[in-house]
Design an enzyme around this catalytic site. Structure first.
Site, PDB file in Angstrom:
ATOM      1  N   GLY A 153     -19.392   1.614   6.516  1.00 35.66           N
ATOM      2  CA  GLY A 153     -18.276   1.987   7.366  1.00 35.66           C
ATOM      3  C   GLY A 153     -16.961   2.148   6.648  1.00 35.66           C
ATOM      4  O   GLY A 153     -15.962   2.509   7.272  1.00 35.66           O
TER       5      GLY A 153
ATOM      6  N   LYS B 120     -20.596  -0.906  -9.660  1.00 41.40           N
ATOM      7  CA  LYS B 120     -20.520   0.277 -10.520  1.00 41.40           C
ATOM      8  C   LYS B 120     -19.886  -0.034 -11.879  1.00 41.40           C
ATOM      9  O   LYS B 120     -19.847   0.824 -12.762  1.00 41.40           O
ATOM     10  CB  LYS B 120     -19.756   1.387  -9.803  1.00 41.40           C
TER      11      LYS B 120
ATOM     12  N   ASP C 125       0.844  -1.198   0.000  1.00 43.95           N
ATOM     13  CA  ASP C 125       0.000   0.000   0.000  1.00 43.95           C
ATOM     14  C   ASP C 125       0.874   1.240   0.000  1.00 43.95           C
ATOM     15  O   ASP C 125       2.061   1.175   0.351  1.00 43.95           O
ATOM     16  CB  ASP C 125      -0.923   0.014   1.230  1.00 43.95           C
TER      17      ASP C 125
END
Length: 431
Positions: A278, A237, A141
């Protein structure tokens, strides 16, 4: 006390009289000036709990409940504390239990790489696979602080799992290559992506470079280094996308499908699901901040709907889908029924101890690229049969794959408008 067993009416339980059933809650709250309701019905069905919560939210009482036994550590069993009822409780989805026997074959004792591993979904994937005992989890990351905190939290609970943090960007092919070369992962969960729909409308080149080019780097390296399974995290999406973010995800699905036909070493799959409660980009944290300030809560449209599931549920189902991979599938998670965002806002207002008279709901209009409703599959992709509880398999068309690679090749030559138009056209079902 109330109990839906009418035979208990007027009996005393530990000295407390049973004054009625759940249907009497509102009247009893008014009669006795009750300020807090504790819902202690672990054996009740999901529908019963939803019905009871629905009644309770018509009052101004604070709602509390017992935690799920599965959420507790062993040293907490004899000292169970109540917790607040949250929006996830009101959605009332059946609990997911990871079939560890099925997933252990590709996780237990193996090195697992999670790109975007410090994000909402990536970090939960790391946590949920821990009980299956991977030998090593590699968190890749850009956000070093979140990645470091994740490493610490996992190792505090699972000191036998080696957690390694590698800081880098999936768009940097040489950095990503270093990680694959260093660890030779057995499985890759590719969760790294830009996901914010309106922001990606404003920054299409960045969305394409990160989501498409970054995925292409990761997909190719997985093949080169003989990764056994590659699980791409997609989204609802990606279906008929009018926006850049969804369109980039659809093209990534096509790349994953294509690599599945070319690689004899790696099983490539994609997993689609809707919004997670969340997560950093979800409406819940925003609504909570707006309520804390006294309102208003901003909702784009009174009729806008979205699919929702909890982060742990999504992560467990993604891991489960990985065990079902044969190569090239698009798995679709059962998201239940779509939820009106305005209803979510109203429930959160009530759970926060306010009424709609206290906190205004303000409608601001749809944002760039935003749809009124999302779909999990195109017409023609739908296979209604679940191949595993809450997991469907979609049949997605990949006939435009040549246009995908042509788009990638010409990326630098397109104007921003051409980039938008070509991307949306490739991603949508019509040819």
């Amino acid at each position: 006390a109330v109990d839906d067993d009418k035979k208990k009416r007027n009996l005393r339980v530990h000295g407390v009289r049973v004054a009625g059933t759940s249907e009497d809650i509102i009247e009893l709250v008014e009669r006795f000036g009750i300020e807090q309701i504790v819902v202690a019905i672990p054996s009740a069905s999901i529908n019963d709990r939803k019905r009871i919560y629905s009644i309770c939210t018509q009052t101004t009482c604070q709602l509390r409940t017992l935690p799920n036994v599965r959420e507790l550590k062993l040293d907490e069993i004899n000292d169970i504390a109540l917790r607040d009822v949250n929006v996830a409780d009101l959605l009332g989805r059946e609990e997911v239990v990871l079939n560890t026997r099925l997933v252990s074959g590709y996780i237990a004792g193996k090195t697992i790489l999670v790109t975007g591993g410090a994000g909402s979904i990536g970090s939960e994937l790391c946590r949920q696979m821990c009980p299956v005992a991977p030998a090593r989890i590699v968190v890749f990351d850009m956000w070093e602080n979140d990645a470091y905190l994740l490493k610490r939290s996992i190792q505090e609970q699972y000191d036998d799992i080696d957690v390694q943090v590698e800081i880098g960007n999936i768009c940097d092919e040489s950095r990503l290559r270093d990680v694959f070369e260093k660890y030779h992962p057995a499985a890759v969960f590719h969760a790294a992506a830009h996901k914010h729909v309106p922001l990606m409308e404003m920054c299409p080149r960045e969305a394409i470079q990160n989501n498409i080019f970054g995925t292409l780097n990761t997909v190719r390296l997985a093949h080169e280094f003989g990764v056994a399974r590659f699980i791409f995290i997609s989204t609802d999406k990606a279906v008929n996308p009018p926006n850049i973010m969804g369109a980039t995800k659809r093209l990534c699905e096509m790349i994953v499908q294509d690599m599945a036909t070319k690689s004899d070493s790696t099983k490539y799959v994609a997993v689609r699901f809707g919004n997670v409660l969340g997560s950093r980009g979800s409406v819940i944290p925003l609504f909570k901040k707006q309520i804390a300030k006294g309102g208003p809560i901003t909702v784009t449209h009174p009729d806008i709907v979205r699919y929702f599931m909890t982060i742990p549920e999504a992560a467990q189902l993604v891991i489960q889908a990985g065990s079902l991979a044969r190569g090239g599938e698009i798995f679709v998670l059962d998201m239940g029924k779509p939820v009106r965002i305005v209803d979510l806002a109203k429930n959160l207002i009530r759970l926060s101890g306010y009424s709609e008279d206290d906190i205004e709901i303000k409608f601001t209009g749809l944002r760039p690229g935003e749809k009124m409703y999302e779909e999990l599959l195109n017409e023609g992709e739908i296979n209604p049969k679940q191949i595993f509880p809450k997991i469907h398999i979609g049949i997605a068309d990949n006939s435009k794959i040549d246009r995908v690679y042509d788009f990638i090749e010409k990326f630098e030559d397109y104007s921003e408008q051409e980039l938008h138009d070509e991307l949306i056209d490739i991603a949508n079902k019509k040819k």
